[in-house]
Design a protein around this motif. Sequence first.
Motif, PDB file in Angstrom:
ATOM      1  N   TYR A 189       0.854  -1.098  -0.051  1.00 42.30           N
ATOM      2  CA  TYR A 189       0.062  -0.006  -0.092  1.00 42.30           C
ATOM      3  C   TYR A 189       0.875   1.157  -0.008  1.00 42.30           C
ATOM      4  N   THR A 208      -1.114  -1.525  -4.489  1.00 43.59           N
ATOM      5  CA  THR A 208      -2.092  -2.235  -4.123  1.00 43.59           C
ATOM      6  C   THR A 208      -3.315  -2.102  -5.376  1.00 43.59           C
ATOM      7  N   ASN A 209      -4.359  -2.920  -5.157  1.00 41.69           N
ATOM      8  CA  ASN A 209      -5.443  -2.680  -5.704  1.00 41.69           C
ATOM      9  C   ASN A 209      -6.798  -2.537  -4.966  1.00 41.69           C
ATOM     10  N   ILE A 210      -7.860  -2.090  -5.601  1.00 42.19           N
ATOM     11  CA  ILE A 210      -8.925  -1.741  -4.675  1.00 42.19           C
ATOM     12  C   ILE A 210      -9.429  -2.826  -3.747  1.00 42.19           C
ATOM     13  N   VAL A 211      -9.297  -4.191  -4.355  1.00 40.72           N
ATOM     14  CA  VAL A 211      -9.856  -5.251  -3.312  1.00 40.72           C
ATOM     15  C   VAL A 211      -8.717  -5.436  -2.259  1.00 40.72           C
ATOM     16  N   GLU A 212      -7.467  -5.369  -2.266  1.00 43.45           N
ATOM     17  CA  GLU A 212      -6.477  -5.314  -1.277  1.00 43.45           C
ATOM     18  C   GLU A 212      -6.797  -4.086  -0.079  1.00 43.45           C
ATOM     19  N   GLU A 213      -7.114  -2.678  -0.909  1.00 44.67           N
ATOM     20  CA  GLU A 213      -7.437  -1.834   0.161  1.00 44.67           C
ATOM     21  C   GLU A 213      -8.638  -2.091   1.081  1.00 44.67           C
ATOM     22  N   ASN A 214      -9.438  -2.615   0.341  1.00 43.84           N
ATOM     23  CA  ASN A 214     -10.503  -2.724   1.081  1.00 43.84           C
ATOM     24  C   ASN A 214     -10.298  -3.675   2.039  1.00 43.84           C
ATOM     25  N   ARG A 255      -9.114  -1.948   5.042  1.00 37.99           N
ATOM     26  CA  ARG A 255      -9.788  -1.188   5.821  1.00 37.99           C
ATOM     27  C   ARG A 255     -10.785  -2.217   6.487  1.00 37.99           C
ATOM     28  N   SER A 268     -12.416   4.927   6.067  1.00 37.43           N
ATOM     29  CA  SER A 268     -13.790   4.417   6.054  1.00 37.43           C
ATOM     30  C   SER A 268     -14.689   5.510   6.585  1.00 37.43           C
ATOM     31  N   ALA A 276     -15.274   8.001   3.793  1.00 32.58           N
ATOM     32  CA  ALA A 276     -15.968   7.529   2.677  1.00 32.58           C
ATOM     33  C   ALA A 276     -17.638   7.558   3.147  1.00 32.58           C
TER      34      ALA A 276
END
Length: 157
Positions: A13, A18-24, A27, A50, A53
């Motif tokens: 990160y 990282t991609n969005i899945v890994e960032e989620n 979180r 979080s 958002a």
Amino acid sequence: MELNKIELLIEKYFQGETNIVEENELRTYFSSLNVAQHLEQYKPFFGYFSLAADQKFAPEIPLQSIPKFREKDKKRNLAWLSIAASVVVLIGIGTYIYYNYEDANGKQDLGTYDDPEVAFRQTQKALALLSNHVNVGIESVHYVKEYQKSKELIFKQ
């Protein structure tokens, strides 16, 4: 095993890989209650995202802060606009007259002579031309006198 995976994801990160899945995943891990002791320092960082958002921006615009033009203000603006238009028109007319007056005065060169003899000869030529035309007019007057004499003979008054 999961702890090693989270540590690798944190490194990825911060390197921007990282991609969005890994960032989620990060979180959700940091929003849970069982976060490892040495990773507690990252909890506010991922918790902020979080929370951010979930926030919605709803600006409040008070309707009374919008200025309302009164009839008096409209008349005042119209008066100033009229004055400004009049000034522009007057400046335009003044400029036009100024430049045309300069052109008219500059073109009134009647001819000047430095040598008095040349001026005298030109004056004599102009007066001779005038004299010829006046003599033609006088001849016409003689015809009118002849006509008058003939008329008096015929109509004896």
